[in-house]
Design an enzyme around this catalytic site. Structure first.
Site, PDB file in Angstrom:
ATOM      1  N   LYS A 117       1.558   7.258  -8.039  1.00 56.84           N
ATOM      2  CA  LYS A 117       0.174   6.889  -7.926  1.00 56.84           C
ATOM      3  C   LYS A 117      -0.338   6.856  -6.497  1.00 56.84           C
ATOM      4  O   LYS A 117       0.485   6.596  -5.413  1.00 56.84           O
ATOM      5  CB  LYS A 117      -0.092   5.802  -8.548  1.00 56.84           C
ATOM      6  CG  LYS A 117       0.417   4.337  -8.311  1.00 56.84           C
ATOM      7  CD  LYS A 117       0.346   3.511  -9.131  1.00 56.84           C
ATOM      8  CE  LYS A 117       1.144   2.042  -8.609  1.00 56.84           C
ATOM      9  NZ  LYS A 117       1.375   1.198  -9.602  1.00 56.84           N
ATOM     10  N   TYR A 131     -16.278  -3.166  20.855  1.00 58.56           N
ATOM     11  CA  TYR A 131     -17.236  -3.737  20.318  1.00 58.56           C
ATOM     12  C   TYR A 131     -17.179  -5.353  20.253  1.00 58.56           C
ATOM     13  O   TYR A 131     -16.044  -5.994  19.975  1.00 58.56           O
ATOM     14  CB  TYR A 131     -17.232  -3.229  18.655  1.00 58.56           C
ATOM     15  CG  TYR A 131     -17.646  -1.782  18.658  1.00 58.56           C
ATOM     16  CD1 TYR A 131     -18.846  -1.444  19.162  1.00 58.56           C
ATOM     17  CD2 TYR A 131     -17.112  -0.725  17.686  1.00 58.56           C
ATOM     18  CE1 TYR A 131     -19.060   0.095  18.803  1.00 58.56           C
ATOM     19  CE2 TYR A 131     -17.298   0.380  17.606  1.00 58.56           C
ATOM     20  CZ  TYR A 131     -18.212   0.712  17.965  1.00 58.56           C
ATOM     21  OH  TYR A 131     -18.576   2.104  18.030  1.00 58.56           O
TER      22      TYR A 131
HETATM   23  C1  LIG Z   1       2.597   0.796  -9.711  1.00 58.33           C
HETATM   24  C2  LIG Z   1       3.740   0.397 -10.993  1.00 58.33           C
HETATM   25  C3  LIG Z   1       4.900   0.446 -10.732  1.00 58.33           C
HETATM   26  C4  LIG Z   1       5.923   0.534  -9.621  1.00 58.33           C
HETATM   27  O1  LIG Z   1       6.050  -0.511  -8.819  1.00 58.33           O
HETATM   28  P1  LIG Z   1       6.860  -0.565  -7.639  1.00 58.33           P
HETATM   29  O2  LIG Z   1       6.695  -2.294  -7.347  1.00 58.33           O
HETATM   30  O3  LIG Z   1       6.195   0.020  -6.585  1.00 58.33           O
HETATM   31  O4  LIG Z   1       8.224  -0.186  -7.873  1.00 58.33           O
HETATM   32  C5  LIG Z   1       5.581   0.314 -12.101  1.00 58.33           C
HETATM   33  N1  LIG Z   1       5.237   0.131 -13.200  1.00 58.33           N
HETATM   34  C6  LIG Z   1       3.756  -0.024 -13.443  1.00 58.33           C
HETATM   35  C7  LIG Z   1       2.942  -0.287 -14.532  1.00 58.33           C
HETATM   36  C8  LIG Z   1       2.781   0.154 -12.171  1.00 58.33           C
HETATM   37  O5  LIG Z   1       1.659  -0.084 -12.212  1.00 58.33           O
END
Ligand SMILES: *Cc1c(COP(=O)(O)O)cnc(C)c1O
Length: 368
Positions: free
Chosen positions: A38, A264
């Site tokens: 993701k 800035y």
């Molecule tokens: C993002 C996510 C993961 C991955 O978690 P990590 O700590 O990056 O390994 C796993 N399961 C779900 C449901 C997630 O939203």
């Protein structure tokens, strides 16, 4: 001599393979491995990362949103893709692109069943998400019978898996809470599967869960941050190699005299003669304003250079008074030695937030 001529995020596929193999060594050979890709594969490049992991024979992918799954399909990813947090407005797309939705509420399940029926599907794979303590999304134990009753009325969907998500798998002070989550999930899964005439597979662990709770690996594990090279603890980080290096170049050097201001709102006032370097990366690229005013730093010729003044949209300025450097020299924002977690800590943030914030306008390059 430096070859870095502009800001780039370099993705190291050897490091990715190393992390994947390390995590695989922690699970049973029959346990499936889901790679969480993701948010542009945690700010790297989802198409590059997913296609490479597909070559390494990963079993499953997960994304948060439907559009991310579509991007992967367009990039040639053929393995199953779980969409963790889909919205009903995208259910047609989910089916058209063979994505597998997480069902997290009665509303979502009803709407998805209706959509699957409209598309004349049979046994369309869905994954039922249970809330066991994170209190974010998911069904509860009380929903088991209503879900099963709904499933009895249709053959349009089939439950591929049951899953849950740990709230504090990296925090061993919360072990009791986590073990309670694991037991809650076990009970739910047992009840649910005993009432199905087939068996849905189970998964619960994220990266820290994989490392800290081997008893909760079940049939599949889901790793995100681990494949990108972080273990969420100083000791565990040693086993991983961050896959992304963010580097840039010095655009210009300035000599400030005592009393001169920088940037800035005159965010920095020189109290002595100060040499500064301007670097083409800013808050629009994910280096948020909190890194300014001396909090964050970059590495130039192996030395730390503090980010001074206010972070601009497209530039930061760093103090190089005591660093031998010139325009065109390479600047490391983070790499395997000075990793993103160390930089994130300077503003009380975490690796996840820094790496996923790196803007899409920064060029991605790959080293194999
Ligand atoms: C993002 C996510 C993961 C991955 O978690 P990590 O700590 O990056 O390994 C796993 N399961 C779900 C449901 C997630 O939203």
């Amino acid at each position: 001599m430096t070859t870095t001529k502009e800001t780039v995020l370099e993705i190291d596929l050897k490091a990715l393979k190393h992390n994947f193999e390390f995590l695989k060594s922690k699970i049973n050979p029959n346990t499936k491995f889901l790679a969480v890709v993701k948010a542009f594969a945690y700010g790297s490049d989802a198409a590059i990362v997913a296609n490479y992991l597909q070559e390494l024979d990963v079993d499953y992918f997960a994304v948060a949103y439907t559009s991310e799954g579509v991007t992967l399909r367009n990039a040639g990813v053929t393995k199953p893709i779980l969409v963790l947090h889909p919205q009903p407005v995208n259910f047609d797309t989910i089916i058209e692109r063979c994505l597998e939705p997480s069902m997290y509420s009665n509303r979502v399940l009803d709407l998805f069943i209706a959509c699957a029926e409209k598309h004349k599907q049979t046994n369309y794979p869905v994954h039922i998400k249970f809330n066991t303590g994170l209190n974010r999304i998911g069904f509860t134990k009380e929903d088991i019978d209503p879900i099963l009753q709904k499933l009895d009325t249709t053959n349009s969907v089939k439950v591929s898996s049951l899953f849950s998500h740990l709230a504090a798998s990296e925090d061993l002070n919360e072990k009791e809470f986590t073990i309670n989550q694991i037991n809650t999930f076990k009970n739910i899964a047992k009840q649910f599967n005993s009432k199905l005439n087939y068996t849905a597979f189970l998964h619960m662990c994220n990266t820290s869960g994989i490392l800290n709770y081997p008893e909760a690996h079940f049939d599949m594990v889901r790793s995100g941050i681990g494949i990108y090279g972080f273990g969420n603890s100083k000791t565990l980080n040693k086993h991983f190699k961050p896959i992304a290096t963010l580097k840039s170049t010095i655009s210009q050097i300035h000599q400030l005299k005592t009393g001169d201001s920088l940037g800035y709102n005159r965010g920095f006032i020189a109290t002595q003669n100060t040499k500064t370097a301007t670097i083409p990366i800013g808050h629009a690229d994910g280096i948020k304003r909190q890194y300014g005013k001396g909090n964050g730093f970059v590495i130039i010729n192996n030395q730390k250079a503090n980010i001074i003044g206010n972070v601009c949209m497209d530039m930061i300025m760093v103090d190089v008074t005591n660093i031998i450097c010139k325009e065109g020299d390479e600047v490391i924002i983070f790499d395997q030695n000075n990793n993103a977690e160390n930089l994130a800590e300077t503003v009380q943030s975490i690796s996840y937030e820094l790496i996923t914030a790196i803007s899409q306008r920064i060029k991605r390059t790959v080293c194999r």
